[in-house]
Design a protein around this motif. Sequence first.
Motif, mmCIF file in Angstrom:
data_model
loop_
_atom_site.group_PDB
_atom_site.id
_atom_site.type_symbol
_atom_site.label_atom_id
_atom_site.label_comp_id
_atom_site.label_asym_id
_atom_site.label_seq_id
_atom_site.Cartn_x
_atom_site.Cartn_y
_atom_site.Cartn_z
ATOM 1 N N LEU A 156 0.818 -1.270 -0.146
ATOM 2 C CA LEU A 156 0.010 -0.136 0.059
ATOM 3 C C LEU A 156 0.900 1.252 0.051
ATOM 4 O O LEU A 156 0.389 2.367 -0.767
ATOM 5 C CB LEU A 156 -0.927 0.030 1.225
ATOM 6 C CG LEU A 156 -2.014 -1.292 1.337
ATOM 7 C CD1 LEU A 156 -2.837 -0.963 2.552
ATOM 8 C CD2 LEU A 156 -2.860 -1.178 0.047
ATOM 9 N N THR A 157 1.955 1.046 0.776
ATOM 10 C CA THR A 157 2.912 2.320 0.608
ATOM 11 C C THR A 157 3.438 2.831 -0.850
ATOM 12 O O THR A 157 3.255 3.934 -1.154
ATOM 13 C CB THR A 157 4.304 2.125 1.569
ATOM 14 O OG1 THR A 157 3.652 1.568 2.861
ATOM 15 C CG2 THR A 157 5.132 3.170 1.544
ATOM 16 N N ALA A 158 3.612 1.677 -1.638
ATOM 17 C CA ALA A 158 4.058 1.768 -2.814
ATOM 18 C C ALA A 158 3.012 2.618 -3.522
ATOM 19 O O ALA A 158 3.154 3.282 -4.617
ATOM 20 C CB ALA A 158 4.500 0.484 -3.563
ATOM 21 N N GLN A 159 1.872 2.042 -3.444
ATOM 22 C CA GLN A 159 0.631 2.474 -4.294
ATOM 23 C C GLN A 159 0.416 3.786 -4.147
ATOM 24 O O GLN A 159 -0.282 4.547 -4.946
ATOM 25 C CB GLN A 159 -0.432 1.284 -4.112
ATOM 26 C CG GLN A 159 -0.613 -0.011 -4.542
ATOM 27 C CD GLN A 159 0.211 -0.171 -5.695
ATOM 28 O OE1 GLN A 159 -0.171 0.538 -6.746
ATOM 29 N NE2 GLN A 159 0.906 -1.027 -6.149
ATOM 30 N N THR A 175 8.873 -5.251 -4.805
ATOM 31 C CA THR A 175 9.955 -4.030 -4.240
ATOM 32 C C THR A 175 11.362 -4.607 -4.234
ATOM 33 O O THR A 175 11.750 -5.714 -3.603
ATOM 34 C CB THR A 175 9.458 -3.596 -2.795
ATOM 35 O OG1 THR A 175 8.325 -2.974 -2.970
ATOM 36 C CG2 THR A 175 10.509 -2.234 -2.336
ATOM 37 N N GLY A 176 12.287 -3.821 -4.728
ATOM 38 C CA GLY A 176 13.607 -4.317 -4.752
ATOM 39 C C GLY A 176 13.808 -4.649 -6.102
ATOM 40 O O GLY A 176 15.346 -5.069 -6.610
ATOM 41 N N VAL A 188 3.023 5.817 -5.924
ATOM 42 C CA VAL A 188 3.124 5.865 -7.608
ATOM 43 C C VAL A 188 1.550 6.763 -7.864
ATOM 44 O O VAL A 188 1.534 7.594 -8.819
ATOM 45 C CB VAL A 188 2.718 4.606 -8.016
ATOM 46 C CG1 VAL A 188 1.568 3.720 -7.962
ATOM 47 C CG2 VAL A 188 3.101 4.668 -9.566
ATOM 48 N N ALA A 189 0.767 6.525 -7.030
ATOM 49 C CA ALA A 189 -0.402 7.517 -7.072
ATOM 50 C C ALA A 189 -0.383 8.936 -6.988
ATOM 51 O O ALA A 189 -0.887 9.849 -7.624
ATOM 52 C CB ALA A 189 -1.787 6.977 -6.230
ATOM 53 N N ASP A 190 0.600 9.255 -5.993
ATOM 54 C CA ASP A 190 1.061 10.723 -5.968
ATOM 55 C C ASP A 190 1.411 11.263 -7.185
ATOM 56 O O ASP A 190 1.022 12.423 -7.587
ATOM 57 C CB ASP A 190 1.956 10.658 -4.601
ATOM 58 C CG ASP A 190 1.467 10.640 -3.249
ATOM 59 O OD1 ASP A 190 0.224 10.846 -3.135
ATOM 60 O OD2 ASP A 190 2.374 10.527 -2.568
#
Length: 378
Positions: A36-39, A90-91, A42-44
């Motif tokens: 969710l952090t990654a989403q 991630t990574g 990328v949404a930002d």
Amino acid sequence: MTPASSDLLAELTGRTEDMVRDVLALCRIESPSDSLTAQHAVADLAEELGSVLFGRRPERIVEHGRPALLWAPEPGGVLLLGHLDTVWPTGTLAHWPVPQRTEHALSAPGVFDMKAGVVQGWYALHAIGAPRGCGMLLNTDEEIGSPDSRALIERAAAGSRAVLVLEPSADGALKTGRKGASRYQVAVTGRAAHAGLDPANGINALLELADQVRDIAALSAGEVTVVPTLARAGTTTNTIPAEALVHIDARFPTLRAQRAVDTRIRALIPYRSGASVRVSGGPDCPPMEPSQSAELFRLAQRAARTLGLAELTATTVGGASDGNTTAALGIPTLDGLGAVGACAHAEGEYALIAEMPRRAALVAELVTALLAASDQDP
């Protein structure tokens, strides 16, 4: 004023470097579906980039902590549909070369499926003045079946004249059909016994499952695939297994075939006295049948000819997308309008640079034709 077709393609060709820049920026943000952090990250960026090209900010909708971006179209308009999540953990960028640009292509995790398509959609709408009759929805859980955003997709698409899906093409072909999918778990219960001292007193759930798996696999026929995938059974090496389980992945070109297989699987009965068979799961998404895309594909072919592009081809593919959801609502849906490239979900994934302005122009021309037709409706 909407530019003439020849000017449209020229304008978008002149924006190729801008598209490349924005695609690579999106690809530098790793966005696996399970983070969710990654989403949100990328949404930002997508909100920032898309707002500049749309000329308005999207509504940011969060379901179960997961973001989606909606530039809502006017009622009866056209909805562009895409996603920002990828299959890459991630990574990945640590061992994949930094998102690469060669003379002809961009290569990066998620570039083909489907960050290039998202950017192409933004530039397409910008080139025709970002008409209020056309909007865009970007979710962040498509790669895992859109469990949190499916209801949002249905709400956003409701009342639309058409849905254009910015998923990647299939070797350049548009996707006029997508198979539907069903997922099942078939659980068998038997009776445990000592495998050496008293095997006859047991009911072997693994053997029962083997017979069930044979019958399940035999449901495959033609374009219908019913595939046992993941299985488990037993507890120890010297115990008759009392329980066994298999997962089933089934794909269908038509709703009729999906329903027929569902009936057959739910009718499974045990071969062995004392054993039981329990089926859970079921249809996950309906098929998008070619008839639901036929008129849109004809419009796309006409748009390609108007732009002087190569003749379009169409295909049906096995994988599902969010286009299956909108087609199930009875909304005309055309898929595969995004990037041209290859290697989705695989090392070396790439999108062809020269095709980016061409496909953006195709989307722009198609949206223009659909909105013009809507204006002429009584």
